[in-house]
Scaffold this motif. Structure first.
Motif, PDB file in Angstrom:
ATOM      1  N   SER A  94      -3.887  13.328  -4.616  1.00 49.83           N
ATOM      2  CA  SER A  94      -3.755  12.011  -4.027  1.00 49.83           C
ATOM      3  C   SER A  94      -3.206  12.182  -2.617  1.00 49.83           C
ATOM      4  O   SER A  94      -2.969  13.299  -2.173  1.00 49.83           O
ATOM      5  N   TYR A  95      -2.952  11.091  -1.941  1.00 45.79           N
ATOM      6  CA  TYR A  95      -2.486  11.144  -0.552  1.00 45.79           C
ATOM      7  C   TYR A  95      -1.161  11.888  -0.413  1.00 45.79           C
ATOM      8  O   TYR A  95      -0.998  12.714   0.463  1.00 45.79           O
ATOM      9  N   VAL A  99      -1.197  13.353  -8.450  1.00 44.73           N
ATOM     10  CA  VAL A  99      -0.881  12.160  -9.229  1.00 44.73           C
ATOM     11  C   VAL A  99      -1.193  12.509 -10.677  1.00 44.73           C
ATOM     12  O   VAL A  99      -2.242  13.079 -10.970  1.00 44.73           O
ATOM     13  N   ILE A 119       3.689   9.951  -9.225  1.00 42.21           N
ATOM     14  CA  ILE A 119       2.957   9.690  -7.991  1.00 42.21           C
ATOM     15  C   ILE A 119       3.972   9.722  -6.858  1.00 42.21           C
ATOM     16  O   ILE A 119       5.110   9.303  -7.027  1.00 42.21           O
ATOM     17  N   ASP A 121       3.206   8.698  -3.315  1.00 39.79           N
ATOM     18  CA  ASP A 121       2.427   8.205  -2.191  1.00 39.79           C
ATOM     19  C   ASP A 121       3.240   7.225  -1.344  1.00 39.79           C
ATOM     20  O   ASP A 121       4.397   6.948  -1.632  1.00 39.79           O
ATOM     21  N   GLY A 126      -0.035   3.297  -1.262  1.00 35.99           N
ATOM     22  CA  GLY A 126      -0.447   4.095  -2.415  1.00 35.99           C
ATOM     23  C   GLY A 126       0.374   3.841  -3.663  1.00 35.99           C
ATOM     24  O   GLY A 126      -0.133   3.920  -4.782  1.00 35.99           O
ATOM     25  N   ALA A 129      -0.551   1.598  -6.722  1.00 31.45           N
ATOM     26  CA  ALA A 129      -1.354   2.036  -7.861  1.00 31.45           C
ATOM     27  C   ALA A 129      -0.573   1.870  -9.168  1.00 31.45           C
ATOM     28  O   ALA A 129      -1.172   1.823 -10.240  1.00 31.45           O
ATOM     29  N   ALA A 167      -5.243   2.344   0.940  1.00 33.92           N
ATOM     30  CA  ALA A 167      -4.880   3.422   0.016  1.00 33.92           C
ATOM     31  C   ALA A 167      -6.109   3.932  -0.739  1.00 33.92           C
ATOM     32  O   ALA A 167      -6.082   4.127  -1.946  1.00 33.92           O
ATOM     33  N   THR A 170      -5.543   7.314  -2.514  1.00 30.63           N
ATOM     34  CA  THR A 170      -4.794   7.153  -3.763  1.00 30.63           C
ATOM     35  C   THR A 170      -5.702   6.602  -4.854  1.00 30.63           C
ATOM     36  O   THR A 170      -5.683   7.092  -5.991  1.00 30.63           O
ATOM     37  N   THR A 171      -6.494   5.586  -4.516  1.00 24.19           N
ATOM     38  CA  THR A 171      -7.424   5.010  -5.486  1.00 24.19           C
ATOM     39  C   THR A 171      -8.363   6.087  -6.013  1.00 24.19           C
ATOM     40  O   THR A 171      -8.597   6.178  -7.222  1.00 24.19           O
TER      41      THR A 171
END
Length: 192
Positions: A94-95, A99, A119, A121, A126, A129, A167, A170-171
């Motif tokens: 993830s960013y 995650v 997570i 982010d 992010g 989420a 984001a 992240t998605t």
């Protein structure tokens, strides 16, 4: 100018002793708390399993092999001795780093819940989420293609996940982790 050996050795020995004492205290603290931490992590995982596969309280730990040939632990949820669904814990990039996602899938092939276990982010982007309105998008039958698709705009159709504004990475990370769970589900169902 002449350097006296005592002036150099005394602070060096003092700092070394302090370092050893602090290291011993940290090791002792770790020894005293590691079982409690492991117990709390297992409790949190158990509660997350019940969230992603609602109504199921009996879970049996199983093992499968993923597409890379790695051994993966998953859980089979049972109601009255019958398989009600499966719970997989997967991760993806993830960013803000990896995650980790727990995905519940009912025996009939419908995603029943998604929970983010870890997570890291950007707050306000992010980290959104973790919100239920984002995670609820996954609660639908497994797409015919076998994987969810992230879209950035337009009307969302079955099998699609609307990216969070600002984001997208992240998605995609969360979706990749859920898609890995879907692939594991297909592997397990094929062997069941």
């Amino acid at each position: 100018m002449k350097i006296d050996a005592k002036e150099v050795l005394r602070p060096t020995i003092t700092l070394t002793v302090i370092c050893f004492v602090v290291a011993a205290l940290l090791a002792g603290t770790n020894l005293l708390t590691k079982d409690k931490i492991a117990q709390q992590e297992e409790q949190a995982a158990s509660e997350a399993r019940e969230l992603v596969l609602p109504g199921v309280e009996e879970f049996e730990e199983m093992e499968a092999t993923d597409a890379d040939g790695e051994s993966v632990v998953y859980y089979v949820g049972k109601e009255g001795g019958e398989v009600a669904g499966y719970v997989f814990t997967t991760s993806a990039s993830s960013y803000g780093g990896p995650v980790q996602v727990m995905t519940g899938i009912r025996a009939d092939g419908e995603v029943s819940g998604v929970q983010l276990l870890s997570i890291n982010d950007t707050p306000g982007l992010g980290m959104n989420a973790q919100k239920e309105e984002f995670r609820a998008q996954y609660q639908q039958p497994i797409p015919e293609s076998g994987a969810f698709e992230v879209i950035k705009s337009g009307e969302k159709q079955d099998g699609q996940i609307m990216a969070m504004t600002g984001a997208t990475i992240t998605t995609q990370g969360v979706t990749d982790a859920v898609n890995e769970a879907l692939a594991l589900y297909e592997t397990v169902k094929g062997g069941a």
